[in-house]
Design a protein around this motif. Structure first.
Motif, short mmCIF file in Angstrom:
data_model
loop_
_atom_site.label_atom_id
_atom_site.label_comp_id
_atom_site.label_asym_id
_atom_site.label_seq_id
_atom_site.Cartn_x
_atom_site.Cartn_y
_atom_site.Cartn_z
N ILE A 53 84.65 20.67 -27.33
CA ILE A 53 84.95 20.01 -25.84
C ILE A 53 83.98 19.67 -24.78
O ILE A 53 83.27 20.47 -24.68
CB ILE A 53 86.16 21.01 -25.33
N VAL A 59 89.26 15.20 -20.52
CA VAL A 59 90.44 16.05 -21.14
C VAL A 59 90.12 17.36 -20.98
O VAL A 59 90.98 18.29 -20.86
CB VAL A 59 90.30 15.62 -22.83
N ASN A 62 91.77 18.60 -17.94
CA ASN A 62 93.17 18.63 -17.93
C ASN A 62 93.80 19.56 -18.56
O ASN A 62 94.67 20.30 -18.26
CB ASN A 62 93.74 17.13 -18.96
N ILE A 63 93.02 20.19 -19.73
CA ILE A 63 93.49 21.38 -20.41
C ILE A 63 93.21 22.50 -19.47
O ILE A 63 94.06 23.52 -19.53
CB ILE A 63 92.66 21.59 -21.69
N LEU A 66 96.12 22.73 -17.14
CA LEU A 66 97.39 22.63 -17.89
C LEU A 66 97.75 24.13 -18.23
O LEU A 66 98.84 25.02 -18.01
CB LEU A 66 97.48 22.22 -19.27
N LEU A 67 96.56 24.96 -18.55
CA LEU A 67 96.71 26.26 -18.77
C LEU A 67 97.03 27.11 -17.38
O LEU A 67 97.83 28.24 -17.52
CB LEU A 67 95.19 26.70 -19.32
N MET A 98 100.30 19.74 -28.56
CA MET A 98 99.13 20.13 -27.79
C MET A 98 99.78 21.00 -26.64
O MET A 98 99.13 22.39 -26.50
CB MET A 98 98.27 19.14 -27.38
N VAL A 99 100.52 20.48 -25.85
CA VAL A 99 101.23 21.35 -24.68
C VAL A 99 101.85 22.51 -25.07
O VAL A 99 101.57 23.78 -24.43
CB VAL A 99 102.13 20.32 -23.72
N PHE A 102 99.20 25.30 -26.46
CA PHE A 102 98.35 25.77 -25.03
C PHE A 102 99.33 26.67 -24.20
O PHE A 102 98.91 27.70 -23.61
CB PHE A 102 97.82 24.80 -24.34
N SER A 103 100.49 26.24 -23.99
CA SER A 103 101.49 26.97 -22.99
C SER A 103 101.77 28.19 -23.69
O SER A 103 101.98 29.22 -22.95
CB SER A 103 102.56 25.89 -22.95
N GLN A 156 99.10 16.81 -13.78
CA GLN A 156 98.59 16.51 -14.93
C GLN A 156 99.40 15.54 -15.96
O GLN A 156 98.63 14.55 -16.47
CB GLN A 156 98.34 17.89 -15.81
N TRP A 195 98.28 11.90 -20.62
CA TRP A 195 97.84 12.55 -19.07
C TRP A 195 97.91 11.59 -17.94
O TRP A 195 97.74 10.50 -18.20
CB TRP A 195 96.17 13.14 -19.34
#
Length: 206
Positions: A53, A59, A62-63, A66-67, A98-99, A102-103, A156, A195
């Motif tokens: 990454i 991104v 964004n990640i 998100l976390l 993906m969400v 990660f969530s 986001q 996003w």
């Protein structure tokens, strides 16, 4: 004499054409070398991004955010049992998956979906009321932790909140027995969810 004149004129024109052709060929050669180098740079960058990454890419933040959004949600939930239910149409499945993944690592909730069943009846239930480019967040009206998640996640991704009852068909999961109230949030993805960084770029381009 006239014949000699035409020979000299022709020779001069021929030399000029050769010079121009040589110049053009040299330019094409240089352009081709630059193009080949540019292709090599792109291939190298693509290979790097395939395995790593890049912190300079949109991104990455964004990640991270998100976390942080789901981690703040976990703290607001304060140990109360919860479920995050994901549904999405085919074009939003990758984003929803993906969400969800990660969530799940930070939320402390049981996580289910998104389901790619190929069942038209299920697809119709999961899509009913969905909004294009938006995650419709179904949660109880007095769910304070969901309120915070809506705000943080909405920074986001496009998110809208509803407190309408969740259809029984969506709650098709099993949990370990508990005497505590289980808070359920249904994250219903519409078509083409992206996003915000991409969403607003597309909006400006229209």
């Amino acid at each position: 004499m006239l014949f000699l004149f035409w020979i000299i004129l022709f020779s001069s024109s021929f030399v000029d054409v050769l010079y121009q052709d040589r110049t053009s060929l040299n330019k094409l050669s240089n352009d081709n070398q630059e193009l080949q180098q540019h292709i090599k740079n792109l291939e190298s960058s693509l290979d790097h991004k395939t395995h790593t990454i890049d912190t300079t890419d949109p991104v990455f933040p964004n990640i991270i955010y998100l976390l942080q959004a789901f981690n703040a949600f976990r703290r607001a939930r304060n140990g109360e049992p919860c479920v995050l239910r994901f549904t999405a149409p085919a074009d939003s499945q990758p984003m929803a998956s993906m969400v969800a993944q990660f969530s799940n690592s930070v939320s402390g909730c049981f996580t289910f979906g998104p389901d790619a069943t190929g069942n038209p009846d299920w697809d119709e239930i999961a899509a009913k009321g969905a909004i294009p480019s938006v995650i419709l967040m179904h949660a109880e009206k007095d769910d304070v932790a969901a309120n915070q998640l809506e705000i943080n996640l909405g920074n986001q991704i496009q998110v809208r909140r509803t407190s309408k009852p969740i259809p029984q068909e969506i709650n098709n999961f099993q949990l370990p027995p508990t005497n505590k109230k289980v808070w359920i949030i249904w994250l219903q993805f519409g078509h083409d969810v992206t996003w915000n960084s991409e969403f607003f770029r597309k909006t400006r381009a229209k």
